[in-house]
Design a protein around this motif. Structure first.
Motif, PDB file in Angstrom:
ATOM      1  N   TRP A  28       0.833  -1.200   0.000  1.00  0.00           N
ATOM      2  CA  TRP A  28       0.000   0.000   0.000  1.00  0.00           C
ATOM      3  C   TRP A  28       0.866   1.247   0.000  1.00  0.00           C
ATOM      4  O   TRP A  28       0.483   2.273  -0.523  1.00  0.00           O
ATOM      5  CB  TRP A  28      -0.916   0.000   1.228  1.00  0.00           C
ATOM      6  CG  TRP A  28      -2.155  -0.794   1.042  1.00  0.00           C
ATOM      7  CD1 TRP A  28      -2.245  -2.146   0.918  1.00  0.00           C
ATOM      8  CD2 TRP A  28      -3.481  -0.302   0.933  1.00  0.00           C
ATOM      9  NE1 TRP A  28      -3.541  -2.526   0.753  1.00  0.00           N
ATOM     10  CE2 TRP A  28      -4.327  -1.409   0.770  1.00  0.00           C
ATOM     11  CE3 TRP A  28      -4.050   0.962   0.981  1.00  0.00           C
ATOM     12  CZ2 TRP A  28      -5.702  -1.289   0.639  1.00  0.00           C
ATOM     13  CZ3 TRP A  28      -5.422   1.080   0.861  1.00  0.00           C
ATOM     14  CH2 TRP A  28      -6.235  -0.034   0.680  1.00  0.00           C
ATOM     15  N   TRP A  29       2.021   1.164   0.626  1.00  0.00           N
ATOM     16  CA  TRP A  29       2.911   2.318   0.751  1.00  0.00           C
ATOM     17  C   TRP A  29       4.326   1.840   0.501  1.00  0.00           C
ATOM     18  O   TRP A  29       4.749   0.833   1.066  1.00  0.00           O
ATOM     19  CB  TRP A  29       2.773   2.912   2.147  1.00  0.00           C
ATOM     20  CG  TRP A  29       3.449   4.209   2.340  1.00  0.00           C
ATOM     21  CD1 TRP A  29       4.584   4.438   3.072  1.00  0.00           C
ATOM     22  CD2 TRP A  29       3.056   5.476   1.824  1.00  0.00           C
ATOM     23  NE1 TRP A  29       4.907   5.762   3.032  1.00  0.00           N
ATOM     24  CE2 TRP A  29       3.975   6.429   2.272  1.00  0.00           C
ATOM     25  CE3 TRP A  29       2.009   5.901   1.016  1.00  0.00           C
ATOM     26  CZ2 TRP A  29       3.891   7.776   1.943  1.00  0.00           C
ATOM     27  CZ3 TRP A  29       1.917   7.234   0.696  1.00  0.00           C
ATOM     28  CH2 TRP A  29       2.849   8.156   1.159  1.00  0.00           C
ATOM     29  N   SER A  46       5.008  -3.782   7.903  1.00  0.00           N
ATOM     30  CA  SER A  46       5.994  -3.081   7.092  1.00  0.00           C
ATOM     31  C   SER A  46       7.125  -4.068   6.842  1.00  0.00           C
ATOM     32  O   SER A  46       7.621  -4.690   7.779  1.00  0.00           O
ATOM     33  CB  SER A  46       6.528  -1.848   7.818  1.00  0.00           C
ATOM     34  OG  SER A  46       5.501  -0.922   8.032  1.00  0.00           O
ATOM     35  N   TYR A 120      -7.510   6.024   3.918  1.00  0.00           N
ATOM     36  CA  TYR A 120      -6.071   5.808   3.783  1.00  0.00           C
ATOM     37  C   TYR A 120      -5.413   7.006   3.110  1.00  0.00           C
ATOM     38  O   TYR A 120      -4.333   7.448   3.512  1.00  0.00           O
ATOM     39  CB  TYR A 120      -5.787   4.535   2.982  1.00  0.00           C
ATOM     40  CG  TYR A 120      -4.344   4.121   3.039  1.00  0.00           C
ATOM     41  CD1 TYR A 120      -3.881   3.311   4.064  1.00  0.00           C
ATOM     42  CD2 TYR A 120      -3.434   4.549   2.089  1.00  0.00           C
ATOM     43  CE1 TYR A 120      -2.545   2.945   4.133  1.00  0.00           C
ATOM     44  CE2 TYR A 120      -2.109   4.188   2.147  1.00  0.00           C
ATOM     45  CZ  TYR A 120      -1.664   3.376   3.175  1.00  0.00           C
ATOM     46  OH  TYR A 120      -0.350   3.019   3.240  1.00  0.00           O
ATOM     47  N   THR A 121      -6.050   7.551   2.091  1.00  0.00           N
ATOM     48  CA  THR A 121      -5.495   8.702   1.388  1.00  0.00           C
ATOM     49  C   THR A 121      -5.394   9.914   2.306  1.00  0.00           C
ATOM     50  O   THR A 121      -4.380  10.614   2.317  1.00  0.00           O
ATOM     51  CB  THR A 121      -6.370   9.051   0.169  1.00  0.00           C
ATOM     52  OG1 THR A 121      -6.461   7.906  -0.678  1.00  0.00           O
ATOM     53  CG2 THR A 121      -5.789  10.212  -0.613  1.00  0.00           C
ATOM     54  N   LYS A 124      -2.857   8.898   5.759  1.00  0.00           N
ATOM     55  CA  LYS A 124      -1.675   8.035   5.623  1.00  0.00           C
ATOM     56  C   LYS A 124      -0.525   8.446   6.534  1.00  0.00           C
ATOM     57  O   LYS A 124       0.207   7.607   7.015  1.00  0.00           O
ATOM     58  CB  LYS A 124      -1.215   7.976   4.181  1.00  0.00           C
ATOM     59  CG  LYS A 124      -0.674   9.270   3.647  1.00  0.00           C
ATOM     60  CD  LYS A 124      -0.317   9.145   2.211  1.00  0.00           C
ATOM     61  CE  LYS A 124       0.190  10.401   1.587  1.00  0.00           C
ATOM     62  NZ  LYS A 124      -0.356  11.659   2.009  1.00  0.00           N
ATOM     63  N   HIS A 128       1.734   6.104   9.863  1.00  0.00           N
ATOM     64  CA  HIS A 128       3.092   5.710   9.480  1.00  0.00           C
ATOM     65  C   HIS A 128       4.081   6.403  10.406  1.00  0.00           C
ATOM     66  O   HIS A 128       3.927   7.573  10.732  1.00  0.00           O
ATOM     67  CB  HIS A 128       3.398   6.107   8.032  1.00  0.00           C
ATOM     68  CG  HIS A 128       2.728   5.263   7.003  1.00  0.00           C
ATOM     69  ND1 HIS A 128       2.867   3.899   6.955  1.00  0.00           N
ATOM     70  CD2 HIS A 128       1.897   5.580   5.985  1.00  0.00           C
ATOM     71  CE1 HIS A 128       2.163   3.420   5.960  1.00  0.00           C
ATOM     72  NE2 HIS A 128       1.550   4.421   5.360  1.00  0.00           N
ATOM     73  N   GLN A 133       7.179   8.073   6.304  1.00  0.00           N
ATOM     74  CA  GLN A 133       6.236   9.027   5.744  1.00  0.00           C
ATOM     75  C   GLN A 133       6.660   9.574   4.389  1.00  0.00           C
ATOM     76  O   GLN A 133       5.829  10.057   3.638  1.00  0.00           O
ATOM     77  CB  GLN A 133       5.996  10.165   6.732  1.00  0.00           C
ATOM     78  CG  GLN A 133       5.174   9.717   7.917  1.00  0.00           C
ATOM     79  CD  GLN A 133       4.888  10.840   8.886  1.00  0.00           C
ATOM     80  OE1 GLN A 133       5.330  11.953   8.704  1.00  0.00           O
ATOM     81  NE2 GLN A 133       4.142  10.529   9.928  1.00  0.00           N
ATOM     82  N   SER A 136       5.622   6.694  -1.390  1.00  0.00           N
ATOM     83  CA  SER A 136       4.591   6.855  -2.414  1.00  0.00           C
ATOM     84  C   SER A 136       3.615   5.685  -2.316  1.00  0.00           C
ATOM     85  O   SER A 136       3.890   4.673  -1.681  1.00  0.00           O
ATOM     86  CB  SER A 136       5.225   6.906  -3.802  1.00  0.00           C
ATOM     87  OG  SER A 136       5.914   5.702  -4.061  1.00  0.00           O
ATOM     88  N   TYR A 137       2.487   5.857  -2.970  1.00  0.00           N
ATOM     89  CA  TYR A 137       1.473   4.805  -2.953  1.00  0.00           C
ATOM     90  C   TYR A 137       1.957   3.608  -3.758  1.00  0.00           C
ATOM     91  O   TYR A 137       2.603   3.754  -4.784  1.00  0.00           O
ATOM     92  CB  TYR A 137       0.159   5.318  -3.527  1.00  0.00           C
ATOM     93  CG  TYR A 137      -0.458   6.411  -2.701  1.00  0.00           C
ATOM     94  CD1 TYR A 137      -0.984   6.136  -1.452  1.00  0.00           C
ATOM     95  CD2 TYR A 137      -0.493   7.713  -3.156  1.00  0.00           C
ATOM     96  CE1 TYR A 137      -1.545   7.141  -0.678  1.00  0.00           C
ATOM     97  CE2 TYR A 137      -1.055   8.725  -2.402  1.00  0.00           C
ATOM     98  CZ  TYR A 137      -1.579   8.428  -1.152  1.00  0.00           C
ATOM     99  OH  TYR A 137      -2.127   9.423  -0.399  1.00  0.00           O
ATOM    100  N   TYR A 141      -2.591  -0.255  -3.215  1.00  0.00           N
ATOM    101  CA  TYR A 141      -3.430   0.940  -3.114  1.00  0.00           C
ATOM    102  C   TYR A 141      -4.102   1.231  -4.458  1.00  0.00           C
ATOM    103  O   TYR A 141      -5.298   1.515  -4.527  1.00  0.00           O
ATOM    104  CB  TYR A 141      -2.566   2.111  -2.667  1.00  0.00           C
ATOM    105  CG  TYR A 141      -3.262   3.448  -2.662  1.00  0.00           C
ATOM    106  CD1 TYR A 141      -4.057   3.828  -1.592  1.00  0.00           C
ATOM    107  CD2 TYR A 141      -3.113   4.328  -3.722  1.00  0.00           C
ATOM    108  CE1 TYR A 141      -4.683   5.064  -1.579  1.00  0.00           C
ATOM    109  CE2 TYR A 141      -3.731   5.555  -3.714  1.00  0.00           C
ATOM    110  CZ  TYR A 141      -4.516   5.918  -2.646  1.00  0.00           C
ATOM    111  OH  TYR A 141      -5.145   7.129  -2.640  1.00  0.00           O
TER     112      TYR A 141
END
Length: 165
Positions: A28-29, A46, A120-121, A124, A128, A133, A136-137, A141
């Motif tokens: 997702w990230w 993560s 989430y958008t 975010k 995190h 932080q 990027s997506y 996502y």
């Protein structure tokens, strides 16, 4: 009629697969710091070469993350349930009736995906850690955003669809 039915089933299964992949896959990230391994973050973990849980994901500080987790799981469940309801209604409905119940469940799945990805958008950075932080997506996502119109269109197709012989 058989071609339309096959298309609808294929379209629904594609949306369900997209929901499963976007919910489960850990992308997702994406954070790619200079000189270090790429870190992929999803709704639960993560990961680089090893995976570790998202920090404080069980606390009230991560309530937004918990909402995203819950609504993505609900969307996946609703999508699967609507497929089974469609199959049942395919054999149980009288000729000329609409697949209203299937449509309602599929539209609920679409609503859940939209809520999850929107939260989430917007939030975010709140769940995190500071070192993650600047990213990027990821592909999960994007797949979640793609599954939103697919489930919405599927729900609208069931709303219009009538049972024929």
């Amino acid at each position: 009629m058989l071609i339309i039915l096959a298309f609808i089933i294929f379209f629904h299964l594609a949306a369900a697969i997209l929901l499963f992949v976007s919910t489960i896959h850990n992308c997702w990230w994406v954070v790619s710091p200079v000189g270090r391994e790429v870190i992929y973050a999803d709704l639960w973990y993560s990961c680089n070469s090893t995976c570790y849980p998202v920090e404080n994901s069980h606390t009230t500080d991560a309530a937004y993350l918990q909402a995203v987790q819950a609504t993505m799981i609900l969307a996946t469940i609703f999508c699967c349930v609507s497929f089974f309801v469609f199959i049942l209604q395919l054999f149980r409905l009288q000729q000329g009736e609409r697949f209203i119940f299937t449509s309602i469940i599929q539209l609920l799945a679409s609503l859940c995906v939209m809520i999850a990805v929107s939260i989430y958008t917007a939030q975010k950075n709140s769940f995190h850690v500071p070192s993650l932080q600047e990213g990027s997506y990821g592909s999960s996502y994007i797949l979640a955003w793609i599954s939103f119109p697919m489930t919405l269109i599927g729900g609208l197709m069931y709303l219009v669809l009538r049972k024929r012989k």
